[in-house]
Design a protein around this motif. Structure first.
Motif, mmCIF file in Angstrom:
data_model
loop_
_atom_site.group_PDB
_atom_site.id
_atom_site.type_symbol
_atom_site.label_atom_id
_atom_site.label_comp_id
_atom_site.label_asym_id
_atom_site.label_seq_id
_atom_site.Cartn_x
_atom_site.Cartn_y
_atom_site.Cartn_z
ATOM 1 N N THR A 205 3.513 37.049 37.166
ATOM 2 C CA THR A 205 2.079 36.943 36.943
ATOM 3 C C THR A 205 1.416 38.300 37.108
ATOM 4 O O THR A 205 1.890 39.145 37.864
ATOM 5 C CB THR A 205 1.433 35.927 37.909
ATOM 6 N N HIS A 206 0.304 38.498 36.370
ATOM 7 C CA HIS A 206 -0.519 39.694 36.568
ATOM 8 C C HIS A 206 -1.696 39.387 37.488
ATOM 9 O O HIS A 206 -2.437 40.290 37.862
ATOM 10 C CB HIS A 206 -1.056 40.191 35.211
ATOM 11 N N ASP A 207 -1.881 38.106 37.848
ATOM 12 C CA ASP A 207 -3.028 37.679 38.652
ATOM 13 C C ASP A 207 -2.707 37.887 40.133
ATOM 14 O O ASP A 207 -1.941 37.133 40.728
ATOM 15 C CB ASP A 207 -3.332 36.198 38.363
ATOM 16 N N THR A 463 -7.173 41.523 30.826
ATOM 17 C CA THR A 463 -6.120 41.693 31.827
ATOM 18 C C THR A 463 -4.819 40.985 31.486
ATOM 19 O O THR A 463 -3.805 41.228 32.151
ATOM 20 C CB THR A 463 -6.596 41.180 33.207
ATOM 21 N N ASN A 464 -4.803 40.095 30.477
ATOM 22 C CA ASN A 464 -3.584 39.341 30.168
ATOM 23 C C ASN A 464 -2.404 40.277 29.919
ATOM 24 O O ASN A 464 -2.510 41.223 29.134
ATOM 25 C CB ASN A 464 -3.788 38.456 28.935
ATOM 26 N N ASP A 465 -1.302 40.020 30.599
ATOM 27 C CA ASP A 465 -0.011 40.697 30.378
ATOM 28 C C ASP A 465 0.064 42.125 30.904
ATOM 29 O O ASP A 465 1.110 42.763 30.764
ATOM 30 C CB ASP A 465 0.369 40.722 28.876
ATOM 31 N N LEU A 466 -1.003 42.665 31.488
ATOM 32 C CA LEU A 466 -0.931 44.026 32.023
ATOM 33 C C LEU A 466 -0.259 44.004 33.387
ATOM 34 O O LEU A 466 -0.449 43.078 34.176
ATOM 35 C CB LEU A 466 -2.340 44.624 32.161
ATOM 36 N N LEU A 474 -7.304 50.434 35.202
ATOM 37 C CA LEU A 474 -8.392 49.955 34.344
ATOM 38 C C LEU A 474 -9.632 49.658 35.181
ATOM 39 O O LEU A 474 -10.762 49.956 34.755
ATOM 40 C CB LEU A 474 -7.936 48.713 33.577
ATOM 41 N N GLU A 475 -9.432 49.084 36.360
ATOM 42 C CA GLU A 475 -10.556 48.836 37.271
ATOM 43 C C GLU A 475 -11.274 50.143 37.615
ATOM 44 O O GLU A 475 -12.520 50.210 37.583
ATOM 45 C CB GLU A 475 -10.061 48.171 38.551
ATOM 46 N N GLU A 476 -10.503 51.180 37.943
ATOM 47 C CA GLU A 476 -11.104 52.469 38.303
ATOM 48 C C GLU A 476 -11.881 53.063 37.119
ATOM 49 O O GLU A 476 -12.980 53.596 37.286
ATOM 50 C CB GLU A 476 -10.020 53.454 38.751
ATOM 51 N N LEU A 477 -11.301 52.959 35.918
ATOM 52 C CA LEU A 477 -11.957 53.515 34.743
ATOM 53 C C LEU A 477 -13.284 52.798 34.477
ATOM 54 O O LEU A 477 -14.306 53.437 34.205
ATOM 55 C CB LEU A 477 -11.037 53.388 33.530
ATOM 56 N N ASP A 491 -9.574 36.500 35.808
ATOM 57 C CA ASP A 491 -8.878 37.184 36.898
ATOM 58 C C ASP A 491 -9.890 37.426 38.023
ATOM 59 O O ASP A 491 -10.770 38.275 37.923
ATOM 60 C CB ASP A 491 -8.306 38.511 36.395
ATOM 61 N N ARG A 492 -9.756 36.662 39.098
ATOM 62 C CA ARG A 492 -10.776 36.656 40.151
ATOM 63 C C ARG A 492 -10.873 38.002 40.862
ATOM 64 O O ARG A 492 -11.974 38.485 41.146
ATOM 65 C CB ARG A 492 -10.467 35.520 41.134
ATOM 66 N N ASP A 493 -9.739 38.635 41.152
ATOM 67 C CA ASP A 493 -9.773 39.952 41.795
ATOM 68 C C ASP A 493 -10.407 40.985 40.867
ATOM 69 O O ASP A 493 -11.173 41.849 41.315
ATOM 70 C CB ASP A 493 -8.346 40.399 42.163
#
Length: 625
Positions: A205-207, A463-466, A474-477, A491-493
């Motif tokens: 999972t990526h989650d 976010t799927n599959d990353l 990606l969050e930082e960008l 994606d809750r986080d």
């Protein structure tokens, strides 16, 4: 005794082995999270465990009678018919007979001869107990067996395929990205279901929140090596960092020694006459070892091409309503999106999030009300279905569209170099995108998106599959993006780490507007406030912004109150850090070796800090309202 044991397993697809000398065992009741970078071999390992592909070398041993079932990452192309057919298909030939019997017995005009034939086949195979199992599985997962599979949403199709995997009563359940295309409610349901699952579970999972909630062991694939990390995600992150630091130090020591030996071998004639042949052989071995070293996969280097700044007001909606087929999707929504806002859209699948996006972007005319777009908008759109990628083009053609370079913030980059920033080798960049994995396709779509100058990013399930590393980058960008962001995500986080406010589809046309991310919404939503009111009748909570009651004019804050409101976020952040620090100390093994008075004092300090934090949140809600 382990249910499945892997001993010295190798598997390759050309080039360095994808999996090398793998030793792994899976015990009953374990919940193993399988992690690694995109393309590391996670799905391949699941297929090996399921027996769908064979190892090049080594042994995969299943204990007698162990049943294994796998939920695939994508919906299989051959899945058709009604839900009953698809679920029964998990039982092989017997399942096909049961599905045939199900259709014949439910037909308007029953073919008694055909029914008798298939009934005899099922009786000979002693299969009637499995017919009951299909029905029980459908009931357990709240599925309508007569519904056409093709007409279901992506999330419901995933639930049907989970039922198909479960109907064989597996001892080991393999799940590949089970949260893909599920909404938050369905993810919560799946978490609860899998926590109660008594068999062994191996999942990819990526989650990150889903992973933390379920995993009892972390198994990592890194450069062909499989390592096991007992305990939870936090323990894995800490120990992996220690291992990578030790590896970097050892590599630096080795490289320094190799450089010294290379200097020695290039010395003059006198040195060569007295050369130690043993030392020459060691140098040759060191060169070979360095040549075979597989360096850690680099991180994606993402940069967004920024357009000129938009106007201060990006979108203004006044009393916007939209209905379809007599059903209210959006009703009387008034909101203003300002430059720099990061808005998350939350709601179940089919609730109208995409419709709301189109209304806000002016792509769909409202039934009532008005939407005004700000000036100088340059919009870049990330589509979760990747429809903007042309299947007949390779990665280079999809990003450059005939050009040799792309321009990012005034700098020209050759398209191959730009794609290397997104971890595409030149060979991979030239390959047809039909050969790319789900994670690679998502990275390609990000590369295409970020090459377009923009000041309004619209991202639908990015976010799927990353893999986790790319997600965090990606969050930082997005946190540093100077423009405006509209984000649809389950994606809750990711929502918590990126957005500053949320628009929530609450049903019957209601769209609630809340400050903060997903966790903030959980605290503020009407159900949560009702619970708080019931628990603390003496401390009434302010009415949520989403209520349909007439708006009450806000009173003007005094200078003192305005100053307090301004300082509260930093105070809340400080208190949250303090509570987390005190809680972490209690999780250390040495904590309970302290004296009873010391433990009691620590607990009292934690309780006081938590009370201060609760009071700060309450005060913030009062002043903000």
């Amino acid at each position: 005794m382990p249910l499945i044991t892997l001993q010295n397993v190798d598997y390759g697809v050309g080039g360095p082995l994808l999996l090398q000398n793998v030793a792994l065992s899976i015990d009953a009741g374990e919940r193993i999270a399988l992690i690694g970078r995109n393309g590391a071999g996670k799905s391949t390992l699941l297929k090996l465990l399921a027996g769908e592909i064979q190892a090049d070398d080594g042994e995969i041993r299943l204990e007698g009678g162990v049943r294994v079932a796998r939920l695939e990452q994508e919906v299989p192309a051959g899945a058709e018919g009604d839900v009953w057919d698809v679920v029964a298909g998990g039982l092989g030939q017997l399942g096909a007979w049961l599905a045939e019997y199900h259709h014949l017995s439910h037909a308007e005009h029953v073919d008694t001869e055909a029914l008798a034939k298939v009934q005899a086949k099922i009786e000979d195979a002693q299969g009637w107990s499995l017919d009951q199992r299909v029905t029980e599985t459908l009931t357990r997962l709240q599925l309508d067996g007569d519904a056409p599979f093709s007409g279901l949403s992506g999330g419901m199709k995933r639930r049907v395929l989970l039922a198909r995997a479960l109907v064989s009563a597996p001892d080991v359940l393999l799940l590949d990205e089970p949260t893909n295309h599920l909404d938050i409610e369905a993810i919560d349901w799946l978490e609860g279901f899998l926590k109660a699952w008594t068999g062994a579970l191996v999942f990819v999972t990526h989650d990150r929140r889903f992973l933390r909630a379920l995993a009892t062991r972390i198994v990592e694939i890194d450069r062909g090596q499989v390592t096991s990390w007992p305990g939870d995600w936090a323990n894995y992150e800490r120990r992996r960092e220690e291992r990578l630091n030790a590896e970097a130090q050892e590599n630096a020591r080795f490289d320094k020694l190799l450089a010294q030996e290379e200097v020695w071998i290039r010395q003059g004639i006198k040195a060569r006459r007295t050369r130690d042949e043993g030392r020459v052989r060691r140098l040759k071995a060191m060169r070979m070892e360095r040549g075979q070293r597989r360096d850690l996969t680099g991180n994606v280097r993402m940069e967004v091409a920024q357009g000129d700044a938009s106007g201060r007001k990006v979108v203004e909606a006044k009393d916007v309503a939209f209905a379809y087929g007599g059903n209210a999707i959006v009703g009387e929504l008034s909101t203003a999106i300002m430059r720099g806002d990061r808005i998350g859209l939350i709601g179940p699948n089919g609730s109208g999030k995409t419709t709301l996006l189109k209304l806000l972007l002016g792509e769909l005319a409202p039934t009532a009300g008005e939407v005004k777009l700000g000036s100088n908008l340059r919009i870049a759109y990330f589509d979760q279905y990747r429809a903007t990628l042309r299947e007949d083009w390779n990665a280079i053609e999809n990003v450059a569209e005939g050009r040799e370079s792309v321009e990012i913030n005034g700098k020209h980059k050759h398209v191959i170099g730009y794609l290397q920033d997104f971890l595409f080798t030149p060979e991979r960049a030239r390959a047809p995108i039909t050969r790319l994995s789900g994670g690679e396709r998502n990275r390609l779509l990000l590369a295409k998106l970020f090459a377009q100058p923009s000041n309004l990013l619209v991202m639908d399930e990015p976010t799927n599959d990353l893999d986790v590393e790319t997600l965090e980058l990606l969050e930082e960008l997005l946190a540093d993006y100077p423009g405006t962001l509209l984000l649809v995500s389950h994606d809750r986080d990711f929502l918590d780490n990126v957005v500053t406010s949320t628009l929530v589809m609450e049903g019957q046309g209601r769209v609630g507007e809340y400050v903060g991310g997903y966790s903030d919404w959980l605290r503020q939503r009407p159900e949560a406030q009702s619970l708080n009111t019931a628990a603390k009748p003496a401390a009434p909570t302010p009415a949520p912004a989403a209520q349909a009651a007439p708006a009450v004019a806000k009173r003007k804050l005094s200078y003192k109150d305005a100053r307090e409101l301004e300082q509260l976020p930093s105070r809340i952040e400080s208190l949250e850090s303090r509570v987390a620090e005190l809680t972490a100390a209690m999780n250390e093994p040495a904590f309970y070796q302290r004296g009873s008075a010391d433990i009691a004092a620590h607990n009292a300090t934690l309780a006081a800090a938590q009370a201060e934090l609760d009071a700060a949140y309450t005060r913030w809600a009062e002043l903000d309202a």
